[in-house]
Design an enzyme around this catalytic site. Structure first.
Site, PDB file in Angstrom:
ATOM      1  N   MET A   1      20.107   0.752   5.020  1.00  0.00           N
ATOM      2  CA  MET A   1      18.961   0.317   5.780  1.00  0.00           C
ATOM      3  C   MET A   1      18.950   0.953   7.156  1.00  0.00           C
ATOM      4  O   MET A   1      19.074   0.279   8.159  1.00  0.00           O
ATOM      5  CB  MET A   1      18.932  -1.197   5.872  1.00  0.00           C
ATOM      6  CG  MET A   1      20.163  -1.818   6.504  1.00  0.00           C
ATOM      7  SD  MET A   1      20.258  -3.549   6.169  1.00  0.00           S
ATOM      8  CE  MET A   1      21.498  -3.500   4.913  1.00  0.00           C
ATOM      9  N   PRO A   2      18.816   2.266   7.184  1.00  0.00           N
ATOM     10  CA  PRO A   2      18.766   2.917   8.494  1.00  0.00           C
ATOM     11  C   PRO A   2      17.534   2.502   9.298  1.00  0.00           C
ATOM     12  O   PRO A   2      16.457   2.298   8.743  1.00  0.00           O
ATOM     13  CB  PRO A   2      18.696   4.402   8.148  1.00  0.00           C
ATOM     14  CG  PRO A   2      19.190   4.518   6.751  1.00  0.00           C
ATOM     15  CD  PRO A   2      18.807   3.227   6.091  1.00  0.00           C
ATOM     16  N   LEU A   3      17.730   2.373  10.594  1.00  0.00           N
ATOM     17  CA  LEU A   3      16.648   2.190  11.548  1.00  0.00           C
ATOM     18  C   LEU A   3      16.521   3.511  12.287  1.00  0.00           C
ATOM     19  O   LEU A   3      17.496   4.004  12.856  1.00  0.00           O
ATOM     20  CB  LEU A   3      16.973   1.061  12.520  1.00  0.00           C
ATOM     21  CG  LEU A   3      16.031   0.889  13.717  1.00  0.00           C
ATOM     22  CD1 LEU A   3      14.626   0.531  13.255  1.00  0.00           C
ATOM     23  CD2 LEU A   3      16.582  -0.167  14.660  1.00  0.00           C
TER      24      LEU A   3
END
Length: 128
Positions: A1-3
């Protein structure tokens, strides 16, 4: 879940910004095994002259096509990171971003550092 925070200089069309964001997401899916629906991107446009990115002595000439990516993620190893750097550079060059105009900074954190809503830490919800 990269931001992912995407910083660019003003002047790109909505279509160009969408293409840029789409390519970034595709690379993260391929190299970081990010789920397709885990798309958290913030595009921030800056007036010309407000991104100061010198070449760090590398001899690069930066242009107004510069893209600075700040990616917050968890659990990727060195091989995944190196593959991401390489593929990101390659894929963005294909849409007109010079390889010398791409700067990427990675920040790692843990599940307890994320809340996706409801005032709960991600690791407490048992979701995802």
């Amino acid at each position: 879940m990269p931001l992912v925070r995407i910083d660019v200089i003003e002047g790109r069309s909505e279509k160009e910004l969408t293409q840029l964001a789409d390519v970034i997401q595709e690379v993260l899916i391929e190299t970081f095994a990010a789920p397709e629906l885990d798309r958290y991107q913030i595009i921030h446009e800056h007036k010309k002259g407000l991104i100061k990115a010198l070449d760090t002595g590398l001899g690069y000439k930066r242009t107004d096509k510069i893209v600075v990516l700040q990616i917050t993620h968890q659990g990727r190893n060195r091989a995944q990171k190196e593959k991401m750097y390489s593929l990101m550079s390659q894929k963005l060059e294909e849409i007109g971003i010079p390889t010398t105009d791409l700067i990427i900074s990675l920040t790692e954190n843990t599940k307890e550092d994320w809340s996706f809503g409801l005032g709960k830490a991600q690791f407490l919800t048992g979701e995802l």
